[in-house]
Write a protein that holds these residues in place. Structure first.
Motif: not given
Length: 426
Positions: A65-66, A73, A75, A94, A98
């Motif tokens: 999940e991450t 980080p 996600r 992705r 992020d």
């Protein structure tokens, strides 16, 4: 009969498993004054060990999940973008925001990782997928356990595997990159050759084979020797069993995952015994790190799936006994698979110096079999000091193998006539 006996043994152990769970809770309880004594820790460790080696291990979660990219980080969202009764094409999308915070480009080469269909779930490649997600839009062929597929869904054989690879590449779009880990090597190479011969616009831009038995005649291992020494009829008589009720695939003839697991474990029997003894001692000592590492490995390793009878037996015949692909004798849809038709698909082979499953030479044979790939689109690499698992996972994979694969894919992305830049948006 063997499958039914296996299920009966599991069911018969259920009362003992429940007793072990109760004992584990009793001896671990903070309300038990004896829980921190040597007797209490030993009793707890004994119950935990018994429960862990007798439980039913289902398909593990991906747990991605991450991920971390350049220390940031990022996600991801697990998306099933296409499926049949036999496979789920999973994309790990992705998060765009992020990626920007990690100063990574949103557009990235699309990579299809074809997981092995040889007894373990695709989640065995969790580390491989996580590493490729650093720089790519990653899709994974997540194969389905044959015992969960009703008989009415029909058969699934070696040639269906080839067709599924083609269909997954078509779903991803023109000129993606394909990575085949171990078993998929021969059918993926065959699929690429068929697509090249047809000038299929969805043929891959590059193909990377990791520890694959492209030509199992070279540097034969114990696994290869077993496949060659036993007659084909022996495999059909001894390795194929019927899925019992109440599984959805009741009545289907399969090569059970637990048979493959026992075969793998018998190859390194003492190592597994030592690992479980160390696990017991770590439980007694309260060494949480040692226990966690053991649990992480065996939760994955002991999770197995069944293969259809036809796929398993055809793999034995085509790959390990008749060697049809390297001999130029493999037919698909009534036509010979012509490896010389591959001209504009990059080729990278990765082998482990100490691989005891696919010996050195078996994977790099792909270079000899595809004479018309330009030299600038080839990479042949043998990783020192790693075995089979280390070819696609672990520190040396991350630090030494993956950077080479990343650069190879990037170079072929530039050389590709039809650029394939897909937005990795969650």
């Amino acid at each position: 009969m063997l499958y039914a006996l296996h299920e009966m043994a599991y069911t018969s152990a259920q009362p003992f498993r429940l007793a072990a769970q109760l004992a584990r809770g009793f001896w671990k309880s903070p309300l038990n004054p004896a829980s921190e004594t040597a007797i209490g820790r030993t009793a707890y460790a004994s119950a935990e060990l018994f429960e862990s080696v007798t439980r039913r291990y289902g398909k593990p979660d991906w747990g991605l999940e991450t991920i971390t990219i350049d220390g940031k980080p990022v996600r991801t969202v697990e998306q099933v973008v296409w499926s049949t009764p036999w496979v789920r094409l999973v994309r790990f999308a992705r998060n765009v925001g992020d990626l920007k915070r990690a100063k990574k480009p949103v557009a990235a080469p699309s990579v299809l990782i074809v997981a092995p269909l040889s007894g373990h779930y695709a989640t065995l490649l969790r580390g491989t997928v996580e590493t490729f997600l650093q720089d790519h839009d990653v899709y994974v062929a997540d194969w389905v356990n044959a015992r969960t597929v009703p008989v009415l869904e029909g058969r699934f054989d070696f040639h269906d595997y080839i067709d599924h690879v083609r269909m997954m590449l078509a779903q991803i779009g023109p000129r993606a990159h394909v990575v085949a880990v171990c078993q998929p090597g021969p059918p993926v190479l065959a699929a690429a050759a068929v697509m090249a011969a047809e000038n299929d616009p969805n043929r891959p831009a590059s193909m990377t084979f990791m520890g694959s038995p492209i030509d199992a005649r070279l540097s034969p291992t114990v696994t290869n020797q077993l496949a060659e020494e036993k007659p084909f009829a022996w495999f059909k008589s001894n390795m194929i069993h019927t899925v019992p009720w109440p599984y959805p695939g009741f009545g289907r003839r399969v090569y059970p995952g637990f048979v493959q697991l026992y075969a793998f474990m018998s190859m390194n029997e003492q190592r597994h015994k030592d690992a479980h003894w160390d696990y017991f001692k770590n439980l007694v000592k309260g060494d949480g790190d040692g226990v966690e590492k053991h649990d992480q490995f065996y939760d994955e390793y002991l999770s197995v799936l069944d293969l259809t009878e036809e796929f398993y037996l055809q793999t034995i015949d085509i790959v390990f006994q008749s060697h049809l692909l390297p001999r130029g004798l493999l037919e698909h849809d009534g036509k010979l698979v012509d490896l010389s038709a591959v001209t504009d698909i990059g080729l990278m082979t990765v082998e482990g110096e100490n691989d005891d499953i696919s010996g050195v030479g078996q994977t790099q044979a792909a270079h000899i079999l595809t004479p018309n790939i330009p030299v600038e689109r080839r990479v042949l690499y043998v990783q020192p000091d790693v075995g089979h698992y280390g070819v696609f996972n672990g520190r040396r994979f991350r630090e030494e193998i993956y950077p080479r694969a990343r650069d190879f894919i990037a170079a072929n992305e530039k050389l590709c006539a039809v650029p394939n830049q897909s937005a990795s948006a969650a």
